[in-house]
Design an enzyme around this catalytic site. Structure first.
Site, mmCIF file in Angstrom:
data_model
loop_
_atom_site.group_PDB
_atom_site.id
_atom_site.type_symbol
_atom_site.label_atom_id
_atom_site.label_comp_id
_atom_site.label_asym_id
_atom_site.label_seq_id
_atom_site.Cartn_x
_atom_site.Cartn_y
_atom_site.Cartn_z
ATOM 1 N N VAL A 211 0.845 -1.197 0.000
ATOM 2 C CA VAL A 211 0.000 0.000 0.000
ATOM 3 C C VAL A 211 0.878 1.244 0.000
ATOM 4 O O VAL A 211 1.840 1.339 0.772
ATOM 5 C CB VAL A 211 -0.946 -0.001 1.216
ATOM 6 C CG1 VAL A 211 -1.803 1.264 1.224
ATOM 7 C CG2 VAL A 211 -1.830 -1.245 1.205
ATOM 8 N N GLY A 251 2.320 -8.932 6.485
ATOM 9 C CA GLY A 251 2.617 -8.082 7.631
ATOM 10 C C GLY A 251 2.481 -6.633 7.248
ATOM 11 O O GLY A 251 2.774 -6.244 6.106
ATOM 12 N N GLY A 252 2.016 -5.815 8.200
ATOM 13 C CA GLY A 252 1.876 -4.397 7.903
ATOM 14 C C GLY A 252 0.963 -4.170 6.725
ATOM 15 O O GLY A 252 -0.175 -4.632 6.684
ATOM 16 N N ASP A 253 1.474 -3.448 5.730
ATOM 17 C CA ASP A 253 0.677 -3.133 4.541
ATOM 18 C C ASP A 253 1.145 -3.924 3.327
ATOM 19 O O ASP A 253 0.930 -3.515 2.190
ATOM 20 C CB ASP A 253 0.744 -1.633 4.243
ATOM 21 C CG ASP A 253 2.173 -1.141 4.023
ATOM 22 O OD1 ASP A 253 3.110 -1.876 4.377
ATOM 23 O OD2 ASP A 253 2.345 -0.031 3.489
ATOM 24 N N GLU A 254 1.780 -5.079 3.556
ATOM 25 C CA GLU A 254 2.319 -5.885 2.469
ATOM 26 C C GLU A 254 1.458 -7.141 2.269
ATOM 27 O O GLU A 254 1.110 -7.832 3.229
ATOM 28 C CB GLU A 254 3.761 -6.296 2.762
ATOM 29 C CG GLU A 254 4.703 -5.110 2.899
ATOM 30 C CD GLU A 254 6.118 -5.548 3.235
ATOM 31 O OE1 GLU A 254 6.356 -6.778 3.311
ATOM 32 O OE2 GLU A 254 6.974 -4.668 3.424
#
Length: 336
Positions: A211, A251-254
């Site tokens: 993102v 994880g996160g925005d991945e």
């Protein structure tokens, strides 16, 4: 599925000790009542049960449980045990014999370990043999006694059935939770890599997605807005993939999407459809793809190649791999 097979193998192994114990108690019972009729026959039947279980214990149980013939194999085994029980009960005077209680053990085992169809076959064998023994081998057979015995045999193991089904449901839920990202419902990092391993080294395309400016979304709009944005990305991914494709939040925005059997051209079309789907969300994303085996054949190398292409897209420079459109809200889905 693999978890269910391991549970099945453990259940079969767990049944060996009770069978040995019942066989030993049967010999003791036959010895204590040796003056009554048919004791050699009963002792022989208990010996056959113990020896057949010993032979079964020496077989490669994990391979049998995983094989295509496991249901006929185990159903045949259970029906054979029921035939021995029927012979023992008939030799001891019919359904008034205390050995009638042994019928409960194969029924309980089938209830806790077998799928519904196999369990139904075992129940039918047990109840029908009980009825035959009750009518044909019991002195002065009483239909009411036979009917009550059938009812007790049929219903008693269902306590175990209900408990086993609840445990199975809880186990499946725990397994699903352990493999699923709680926020998006996609596979988590570990489960994605496991499924990617299972699909390799077959041909596939791998899409890496990140993102754009996600930290800014969190900083300016709050984490609730960030979570909503991630869920919208996951929904966009689900809307463009096939049923057999592998989708995960790394994880996160991945995110990553594996397309088994897809080549680069197919993957590029998926990225284009993903760009269109993301145009309906509040965020944009950068995407990169790598193809197995052209770019890499090993899992980590393939993931690294897709990541490299994605970061190249994010930097808006010449990419490591073929040109692919950036997932942005533009109507064309092309790199901006």
């Amino acid at each position: 599925m693999e978890t269910d097979l391991r549970h099945r193998a453990r259940s079969v192994r767990a049944s060996f000790a009770p069978t040995y114990g019942l066989s030993l108690l049967g010999w003791v019972y036959a010895a204590l009542t040796w003056n009554e009729p048919n004791r050699p026959l009963m002792a022989t039947a208990f010996a056959v049960a113990a020896l057949s279980t010993l032979a079964l214990a020496r077989l490669p149980m994990d391979r049998i449980v995983a094989g295509r013939w496991r249901e006929p194999f185990f159903v045949s085994w259970s029906v054979s045990i029921i035939a021995l029980i029927a012979a023992i009960v008939a030799a001891d005077g019919g359904i008034t014999s205390p050995t009638t209680l042994i019928y409960l053990f194969p029924l309980l085992f089938a209830s806790l370990s077998y799928p519904v169809r196999s369990m139904a076959i075992v129940y039918a064998a047990a109840l029908s043999s009980y009825a035959v023994v009750g009518v044909a081998f019991t002195p002065d057979p009483d239909p009411a006694r036979v009917l009550m015995g059938l009812a007790c045999l049929g219903f008693a193991p269902f306590v175990g059935v209900l408990q086993a089904r609840e445990h199975d449901r809880e186990r499946r839920e725990l397994t699903r939770s352990a493999k699923t990202d709680a926020l998006t419902g996609l596979l988590n990092h570990t489960a994605f890599k496991e499924q990617l391993d299972a699909a390799l080294p077959g041909p596939m395309a791998l899409i890496a997605l990140d993102v754009d400016r996600f930290k800014m979304v969190n900083d300016l709009q709050g984490h609730a807005a960030g979570d909503a944005a991630l869920r919208s990305v996951a929904d966009a991914i689900r809307s463009v993939v096939r049923g057999g494709d592998i989708c995960g939040r790394m994880g996160g925005d991945e995110f990553m999407v594996a397309l088994p059997g897809a080549d680069r051209a197919i993957a590029q079309r998926v990225v284009e459809r993903l760009a269109l789907a993301l145009s309906l969300t509040p965020v944009t994303a950068s995407a990169g793809l790598a193809v197995c085996p052209e770019d890499a054949a090993e899992r980590d190398a393939l993931m690294h190649a897709a990541d490299a292409a994605m970061y190249a897209d994010k930097r808006n420079r010449t990419r490591t791999h073929d040109e692919i459109p950036r997932c942005s809200p533009s109507s064309s889905g092309s790199t901006t």
